[in-house]
Design an enzyme around this catalytic site. Structure first.
Site, PDB file in Angstrom:
ATOM      1  N   HIS A 104      -8.188  10.244   2.504  1.00 20.49           N
ATOM      2  CA  HIS A 104      -7.888   9.083   1.657  1.00 20.49           C
ATOM      3  C   HIS A 104      -8.113   9.504   0.213  1.00 20.49           C
ATOM      4  O   HIS A 104      -9.100  10.166  -0.093  1.00 20.49           O
ATOM      5  CB  HIS A 104      -8.802   7.910   2.027  1.00 20.49           C
ATOM      6  CG  HIS A 104      -8.297   6.602   1.509  1.00 20.49           C
ATOM      7  ND1 HIS A 104      -8.319   6.272   0.180  1.00 20.49           N
ATOM      8  CD2 HIS A 104      -7.731   5.537   2.141  1.00 20.49           C
ATOM      9  CE1 HIS A 104      -7.790   5.056   0.016  1.00 20.49           C
ATOM     10  NE2 HIS A 104      -7.425   4.594   1.199  1.00 20.49           N
ATOM     11  N   GLU A 124       0.865  -1.185   0.000  1.00 23.73           N
ATOM     12  CA  GLU A 124       0.000   0.000   0.000  1.00 23.73           C
ATOM     13  C   GLU A 124       0.895   1.225   0.000  1.00 23.73           C
ATOM     14  O   GLU A 124       2.124   1.112   0.102  1.00 23.73           O
ATOM     15  CB  GLU A 124      -0.949  -0.022   1.213  1.00 23.73           C
ATOM     16  CG  GLU A 124      -2.049  -1.066   1.064  1.00 23.73           C
ATOM     17  CD  GLU A 124      -2.952  -1.220   2.276  1.00 23.73           C
ATOM     18  OE1 GLU A 124      -2.885  -0.381   3.180  1.00 23.73           O
ATOM     19  OE2 GLU A 124      -3.706  -2.197   2.315  1.00 23.73           O
TER      20      GLU A 124
HETATM   21  C1  SIN Z   1      -5.704   2.251   5.838  1.00 33.49           C
HETATM   22  O1  SIN Z   1      -6.431   3.187   6.142  1.00 33.49           O
HETATM   23  O2  SIN Z   1      -4.635   2.040   6.414  1.00 33.49           O
HETATM   24  C2  SIN Z   1      -6.035   1.345   4.681  1.00 33.49           C
HETATM   25  C3  SIN Z   1      -7.066   1.946   3.825  1.00 33.49           C
HETATM   26  C4  SIN Z   1      -7.091   1.297   2.478  1.00 33.49           C
HETATM   27  O3  SIN Z   1      -7.388   0.114   2.371  1.00 33.49           O
HETATM   28  O4  SIN Z   1      -6.825   1.983   1.493  1.00 33.49           O
END
Ligand code: SIN
Length: 487
Positions: free
Chosen positions: A227, A112
């Site tokens: 986000h 990620e």
């Molecule tokens: C997160 O907030 O750490 C993960 C969020 C996501 O799955 O993008």
């Protein structure tokens, strides 16, 4: 009060559940607003848990990525503690019945934003939060030391002298007091104060507001993480489109199909979340839309991304055939109730854990998939501590209820959400923040959400330079959102 009076834990997300479990055999009263396991941001979490367990990875590398995302404002010793505790946290969760995804006989690791290694474990693909919450909820439901009461609102912290002595609750219209020498707030974040959020509707910051009403110190309120990829619908609480999709190769495109992160950061679409969120915000504002193109990924959609797939299909979008419209949205609060590494607030008997707490771990911007990890590690640590300690001081004196006060009505909340979104979103400036304060001033006497929002706006006005998720367009160090950033 007997020597082993119950601990009160407010909130049944992963932080609250872990705290309650770890306090055994000390009695715990766990309070939640809605039916068991349905009222937390944890349940909605699609990202998994970060742990440096893959080939070539190391605790130091997890620490370095966390500090880079947090722009060095993190408390380094707490970051080290978290990264070092991550592998054992995964094992503990497995022992609680969480079935993490495997590939070729070992834990499957994804990537990620901001992570230089594949180090995220998931359960049920993008259903990680739901799976982990379900396993922990089941464990709490059979734990003899926990009394779990749902449909309960905490409307005041009780104090005797200068320490906490319990909570006042509203249960089905009836007021009731629960005496306790240790109250743990595990109430989550404040995303729902903003017009667009990935959080549940209830995430308005009631725990933070309660702590403020009782006089607890707070910190870093201006650090709100946006986000980059919530599904771009015309509503308030938006479904998340997990960053793990970009980890699997999905790209962010402008309406002409041009990649929007190319040349901006060495990690491109997987740059730290604040960098990507600002760019998404800017392109959406200037060009009307941002699309996440996941059409050509070599993935088993129903297995890897069942939540995103089902959500998109429900809204008439098939992500295997069409790009997904996305928007930035308020996602995580790095700021909160000031705590030490053990969750102690500035008030005796008051503790905070998970998103509502600010122990300096995340600095100016949280690294992806460090939040569920924090909930597990710090929740267990706090629960263990409270389970072991005796109530040393006798609590004496007149009881005072430090009440949160009345809340705003729907129209006022909508005005507040729009105001925060416009003035304290991913791009901020002094004039906008001042305008936000002016707009919300008439609401100050009307509801606690306005008082909380104004504290956030004031904190953002005071931090005049850009750092992490707090981006000031009028700062001396301001650069264009479209300018390349060294990784
Ligand atoms: C997160 O907030 O750490 C993960 C969020 C996501 O799955 O993008």
């Amino acid at each position: 009060m007997p020597a082993r009076a119950p601990i009160v834990v407010v909130g049944s997300g992963i932080a609250g559940l872990c705290t309650a479990l770890a306090a055994a055999p000390r009695p715990v009263v766990l309070l939640s607003r809605k039916a068991r396991g349905t009222d937390s941001a944890s349940v909605l979490a699609q990202g998994g848990i970060a742990a440096a367990i893959g080939p070539g990875d190391s605790i130091e590398s997890h620490v370095a990525d966390t500090l880079a995302a947090g722009c060095g404002l993190n408390d380094v010793s707490r970051v080290r503690m978290l990264a070092a505790a991550a592998p054992a946290a995964i094992e503990w969760l497995q022992a609680q019945g969480v079935a993490f995804d495997h590939a070729e006989g070992t834990l499957k690791l994804g990537r990620e934003g901001g992570h230089r290694f594949a180090r995220i474990v998931h359960a049920g693909g993008d259903a990680s939060g739901e799976r982990i919450s379900a396993a922990l909820s089941a464990a709490v439901a059979v734990a003899a030391h926990v009394e779990w009461r749902s449909d309960v609102d905490v409307d005041a912290l009780l104090m005797q002298g200068n320490r906490i002595s319990g909570v006042r609750i509203n249960a089905g219209g009836h007021a009731e007091s629960i005496a306790s020498p240790a109250v743990v707030l595990a109430t989550g974040g404040i995303g729902a104060l903003f017009a667009r959020t990935t959080n549940p509707e209830a995430a308005e910051g009631s725990g933070l507001a309660l702590a403020i009403a009782a006089g607890a110190e707070v910190r870093d309120l201006e650090f709100v993480q946006f986000h980059p990829t919530a599904l771009d619908l015309d509503s308030h609480s938006l479904p998340l489109v997990t960053e793990a999709l970009r980890g699997a190769g999905a790209r962010l495109l402008d309406p002409d199909g041009k990649p929007i992160m190319e040349g901006l950061h060495a990690l491109a679409d997987l740059a730290p979340r604040d960098v990507v969120a600002r760019r998404v915000w800017q392109v959406r504002k200037e060009q009307g839309a941002v699309m996440l193109d996941a059409r050509n990924l070599d993935i088993d959609w129903p297995r890897a991304f069942p939540t995103v797939l089902a959500t998109c299909l429900r809204h008439g979008l098939d992500p295997r055939r069409m790009a997904i419209p996305v928007t930035a949205a308020a996602h995580f609060h790095m700021g909160g109730i000031r705590t030490d590494g053990d969750g102690r607030s500035s008030i005796g008997g008051l503790y905070a854990v998970g998103e509502v707490a600010c122990n300096g771990l995340h600095g100016a911007n949280r690294l992806a998939s460090n939040s569920l990890l924090e909930c597990v590690v710090t929740g267990r640590r706090l629960g263990t501590h409270l389970g072991a300690c005796m109530d040393s001081e006798a609590i004496e004196g007149r009881t005072q209820a430090m009440a949160i006060g009345s809340g705003l009505d729907a129209a006022e909340l909508s005005l507040l959400g729009d105001t925060l979104w416009r003035t304290a979103g991913p791009l901020r400036c002094g004039a906008g923040l001042a305008e936000g304060l002016r707009m919300l001033e008439p609401l100050l006497a009307r509801g606690w959400q306005a008082r909380l929002a104004c504290q956030l706006l004031l904190a953002a006005s005071k931090r005049a330079h850009s750092i992490g998720a707090h981006w000031r367009e009028d700062a001396e160090n301001a650069v264009s959102v479209a300018a390349p950033i060294a990784a």
